[in-house]
Enzyme design. Structure first.
Site, PDB file in Angstrom:
ATOM      1  N   HIS A  61     -15.761  -1.943  48.374  1.00  0.00           N
ATOM      2  CA  HIS A  61     -14.687  -0.990  48.068  1.00  0.00           C
ATOM      3  C   HIS A  61     -14.379  -0.056  49.235  1.00  0.00           C
ATOM      4  CE1 HIS A  61     -14.595  -1.970  43.753  1.00  0.00           C
ATOM      5  NE2 HIS A  61     -15.903  -2.138  43.889  1.00  0.00           N
ATOM      6  N   ALA A 140     -18.830   2.154  36.273  1.00  0.00           N
ATOM      7  CA  ALA A 140     -18.112   3.233  36.957  1.00  0.00           C
ATOM      8  C   ALA A 140     -16.600   3.016  36.976  1.00  0.00           C
ATOM      9  CB  ALA A 140     -18.630   3.372  38.384  1.00  0.00           C
ATOM     10  N   HIS A 216     -21.494  -9.231  40.623  1.00  0.00           N
ATOM     11  CA  HIS A 216     -22.752  -8.463  40.661  1.00  0.00           C
ATOM     12  C   HIS A 216     -23.688  -8.741  39.483  1.00  0.00           C
ATOM     13  CE1 HIS A 216     -20.416  -5.621  38.262  1.00  0.00           C
ATOM     14  NE2 HIS A 216     -19.853  -5.039  39.292  1.00  0.00           N
ATOM     15  N   ASN A 219     -25.684  -6.510  36.570  1.00  0.00           N
ATOM     16  CA  ASN A 219     -25.039  -5.216  36.375  1.00  0.00           C
ATOM     17  C   ASN A 219     -23.741  -5.344  35.603  1.00  0.00           C
ATOM     18  OD1 ASN A 219     -26.586  -3.020  38.151  1.00  0.00           O
ATOM     19  ND2 ASN A 219     -26.665  -5.000  39.186  1.00  0.00           N
ATOM     20  N   ASP A 248     -30.374  -4.218  46.832  1.00  0.00           N
ATOM     21  CA  ASP A 248     -30.822  -2.939  47.389  1.00  0.00           C
ATOM     22  C   ASP A 248     -32.084  -2.446  46.691  1.00  0.00           C
ATOM     23  OD1 ASP A 248     -29.747  -2.283  44.924  1.00  0.00           O
ATOM     24  OD2 ASP A 248     -28.249  -0.884  45.709  1.00  0.00           O
ATOM     25  N   ASP A 274     -20.952  -4.181  47.321  1.00  0.00           N
ATOM     26  CA  ASP A 274     -20.266  -3.339  46.332  1.00  0.00           C
ATOM     27  C   ASP A 274     -20.241  -1.887  46.819  1.00  0.00           C
ATOM     28  OD1 ASP A 274     -18.901  -2.652  44.013  1.00  0.00           O
ATOM     29  OD2 ASP A 274     -20.691  -2.608  42.742  1.00  0.00           O
ATOM     30  N   LEU A 307     -24.700   4.064  37.761  1.00  0.00           N
ATOM     31  CA  LEU A 307     -24.576   3.597  39.136  1.00  0.00           C
ATOM     32  C   LEU A 307     -23.099   3.383  39.469  1.00  0.00           C
ATOM     33  CD1 LEU A 307     -27.515   1.025  39.410  1.00  0.00           C
ATOM     34  CD2 LEU A 307     -27.310   3.192  40.622  1.00  0.00           C
TER      35      LEU A 307
END
Length: 385
Positions: A61, A140, A216, A219, A248, A274, A307
């Protein structure tokens, strides 16, 4: 002017050349050799470091204070110019769920953007993440702007983006999902399941309709349950699916990453970041789609703790995969560039080191620290000792 790397480990899709040479000019690889060619106008000693194809990030992004949703040429240029520091030489500019006006503005900006005069990573197209997702798995993504999948609305987005949309994340179980998936397949656009609460059966029906990608993994999707394996189970078991993973050890702890890799192997996994605008910047509070995101201890979260993207770099993700799973050079190549290049239809020029391909390289040490990055034959980043 031709450039020749000598005394470098050249990582190709099927082998690694120890102490090899690669010659490139006019942005294209000309020769790859097991021994010095001594033909370059400029000769560089690779010092035994490893030369990989430049990384490809299909889900990013923003970075360095810029976001795709800023809808300005400066934002896309800023992202493109910073990515080589982590070894990324190509990317998909990724949008997010917002008002139709804001999405179209971002798409028009991306549609008119060209990488030709940008000294940095090449934008290969757009990843449209939302607004056709599930409220139950919004994460989000702002719930107020989520919409049912619509061919008509997608076509308005495709037109605004000058036909640069290459990948669309959607929730297949939502009304209109199957119709849009079939439409995307007919247009040659990758349909991805993400931000979805689909059951395993719904996920498999979506694959039959044309879904070939998972956004992803783990998630914001239905998880693995022994009576309904969900989207996660479909990602593990269906060989038709390419699968993104944010490595991560925050979005998915290292044991979950290992489980995923054992199921997917290097044949179906793609590393992504991401990342949002806070990447490459100090800790603090930043904007993501009109929402405040706090970055602290390498984690980006909304006020409620959700997140909100990441500040991950692809070089860091690759180093974690190498360290914890002892992956080979060829496995790392596949998950950092080869699989993405193949899926996006640019494998003839990206994702490998061979004559005729773009001179996109990342020079790394044994810890996967980036020492230098070349984009289309131009040295755009070099680590200062």
């Amino acid at each position: 002017m031709s450039v020749e790397y000598q005394n470098v480990r050249i990582v190709q899709t099927d082998r690694t050349i120890e102490g090899g040479s690669v010659l490139f000019e006019e942005g294209e690889i000309r020769y790859v050799s097991d021994s010095p060619l001594d033909r370059g106008d400029t000769v560089i000693d690779g010092k035994g470091l490893s030369l990989f194809p430049g990384f490809i990030d299909v889900h990013i992004h923003g970075a360095n204070g810029h976001d795709v949703m800023d809808a300005t040429p400066e934002a896309l240029q800023g992202i493109a110019e910073i990515l080589p520091e982590e070894g990324t030489t190509s990317f998909l500019a990724t949008t997010m769920t917002q008002s139709p006006e804001n999405i179209e503005r971002a798409l028009r900006n991306a549609g008119s953007f060209t990488s030709e005069n940008v000294r940095g990573a090449e934008m290969l197209g757009v990843h449209l993440e939302g607004p056709f997702i599930s409220e139950k798995k919004a994460g989000a993504q702002p719930v107020d702007y989520i919409r049912e999948p619509s061919v008509t609305k997608f076509e308005s987005y495709r037109e605004a983006g000058n036909d640069k949309i290459r990948l669309v994340t959607l929730a297949p179980e939502e009304k209109g999902g199957e119709e849009l998936i079939r439409h995307l397949k007919a247009k040659g656009i990758i349909a991805s399941m993400g931000h979805t609460d689909a059951t395993f059966d719904e996920a498999e029906a979506a694959v039959e309709a044309g879904v070939s990608h998972v956004t992803h993994l783990y998630n914001q999707m239905s998880g693995l349950h022994h009576r309904d394996p969900g989207v996660t189970g479909a990602a593990f078991t269906d060989p038709r699916l390419m699968v993104e993973l944010i490595v991560d050890h925050i979005h998915s702890r290292k044991e979950a990453v290992e489980i995923a890799y054992r199921q997917l192997t290097d044949e179906r996994m793609l590393l992504i970041t991401d990342a949002m605008r806070a990447k490459c910047l100090p800790e603090g509070t930043y904007d993501l789609g009109g929402q405040d995101v706090t970055v602290e201890n390498q984690k980006a979260v909304l006020e409620d703790g959700t997140l909100a993207g990441s500040i991950l770099t692809l070089s860091k993700a690759a180093s974690l995969m190498k360290k914890h799973l002892q992956l080979s050079d060829q496995e790392l190549l596949a998950i950092t560039s080869g699989n993405a290049a193949g899926e996006l239809g640019v494998g003839h020029r990206k994702g490998g080191i061979a004559p005729g391909k773009d001179a996109d390289f990342v020079l790394v040490d044994d810890e996967f620290n980036v020492r230098a990055t070349w984009c289309r034959g131009e040295l755009v980043y070099e680590r200062k000792e």
